[in-house]
Design a protein around this motif. Structure first.
Motif, PDB file in Angstrom:
ATOM      1  N   ASP A  61       0.819  -1.213   0.000  1.00  0.00           N
ATOM      2  CA  ASP A  61       0.000   0.000   0.000  1.00  0.00           C
ATOM      3  C   ASP A  61       0.850   1.259   0.000  1.00  0.00           C
ATOM      4  O   ASP A  61       0.432   2.313  -0.492  1.00  0.00           O
ATOM      5  CB  ASP A  61      -0.932   0.016   1.223  1.00  0.00           C
ATOM      6  N   GLU A  62       2.067   1.169   0.544  1.00  0.00           N
ATOM      7  CA  GLU A  62       2.946   2.332   0.610  1.00  0.00           C
ATOM      8  C   GLU A  62       4.358   1.900   0.291  1.00  0.00           C
ATOM      9  O   GLU A  62       4.798   0.818   0.672  1.00  0.00           O
ATOM     10  CB  GLU A  62       2.904   2.954   2.013  1.00  0.00           C
ATOM     11  N   THR A 150       2.915   6.258  -3.281  1.00  0.00           N
ATOM     12  CA  THR A 150       1.841   5.331  -3.622  1.00  0.00           C
ATOM     13  C   THR A 150       1.674   5.287  -5.140  1.00  0.00           C
ATOM     14  O   THR A 150       2.097   6.200  -5.859  1.00  0.00           O
ATOM     15  CB  THR A 150       0.495   5.737  -2.989  1.00  0.00           C
ATOM     16  N   ARG A 152      -1.370   4.698  -8.055  1.00  0.00           N
ATOM     17  CA  ARG A 152      -2.812   4.617  -8.282  1.00  0.00           C
ATOM     18  C   ARG A 152      -3.086   4.521  -9.771  1.00  0.00           C
ATOM     19  O   ARG A 152      -2.330   5.057 -10.598  1.00  0.00           O
ATOM     20  CB  ARG A 152      -3.533   5.839  -7.692  1.00  0.00           C
ATOM     21  N   TYR A 163      -8.025   4.517  -8.206  1.00  0.00           N
ATOM     22  CA  TYR A 163      -8.027   3.504  -7.169  1.00  0.00           C
ATOM     23  C   TYR A 163      -6.601   3.002  -6.982  1.00  0.00           C
ATOM     24  O   TYR A 163      -5.750   3.136  -7.864  1.00  0.00           O
ATOM     25  CB  TYR A 163      -8.972   2.353  -7.508  1.00  0.00           C
ATOM     26  N   GLU A 164      -6.352   2.438  -5.798  1.00  0.00           N
ATOM     27  CA  GLU A 164      -5.017   1.961  -5.484  1.00  0.00           C
ATOM     28  C   GLU A 164      -4.606   0.839  -6.432  1.00  0.00           C
ATOM     29  O   GLU A 164      -5.429   0.048  -6.880  1.00  0.00           O
ATOM     30  CB  GLU A 164      -4.954   1.471  -4.039  1.00  0.00           C
TER      31      GLU A 164
END
Length: 207
Positions: A61-62, A150, A152, A163-164
């Motif tokens: 996520d990161e 991030t 996306r 969105y991710e």
């Protein structure tokens, strides 16, 4: 460079040429993955790079920051030759993204230093820029946004919803994974991709 491969009828010589792929076909269990590992470990292949078939497509996520030399070195495996197993799973998606962000930060920092005292400065073309261009060629309905550690995906055929990257399909994540590994490596490297068609639509694979 010539690579000799033993076959039941004698040695077969393969001579890789820049920009010309060599495709090895065969049913399951005939040793294609082991052959790729063998070629990757040969001294005469030099700076070879292998993407295994068993690869985890789980995105973090990161993305954590890392020094450029270390980040790209881990991705390129400059300091190690891994005796891989055909069945071993590769969990290096985080290394791929860390290297992309590290390369961009380094390029922007160098450009900033060069621009001191000048009214105009040239924006560097980073690996992420090239990846975004290739992504748009392969998947025109989407773009990728790399920002604030991030990644996306942004839809271009609707309301611009983003969105991710972790929510992308397996095929989309595979495209990002392969491009993210291929672009930072040396241009004269031997690239070995085991089962590139996994999770990928045939039309996308042809592109």
């Amino acid at each position: 460079m010539s690579i000799g491969i033993l076959t039941p009828t004698g040695e077969c010589s393969i001579e890789p040429a820049p920009g010309r792929p060599i495709i090895l076909l065969g049913p399951n269990g005939t040793g294609k993955s082991r052959l790729g590992i063998h070629i990757d470990n040969l001294e005469e292949t030099g700076a070879s790079y292998r993407i295994g078939a068993q690869r985890s497509l789980e995105l973090p996520d990161e993305v954590f920051s890392e020094r450029y030399e270390r980040a790209v070195g881990l991705l390129r495996r400059d300091s190690r030759r891994v005796q891989a197993s055909p069945g071993s799973m590769e969990h290096n998606y985080d290394e791929v993204l860390v290297a992309l962000f590290a390369e961009r930060l380094r390029a922007l920092e160098l450009a900033h230093e060069k621009s001191k005292g000048r009214k105009n400065s040239i924006r560097p073309v980073t690996v992420i820029d090239r990846l975004q261009e290739l992504w748009h060629e392969l998947i025109p309905s989407q773009s990728l946004l790399f920002s604030e550690a991030t990644v996306r995906a942004v839809r271009l055929d609707g309301d611009g919803e983003s969105y991710e990257a972790s929510a992308m399909s397996d095929g989309e994540r595979l495209v990002l994974y392969i491009l993210g590994q291929v672009l930072p490596i040396e241009t004269d490297s031997l690239l070995i991709v085991d089962e590139p068609e996994l999770h990928m639509n045939r039309s996308l694979l042809m592109r």
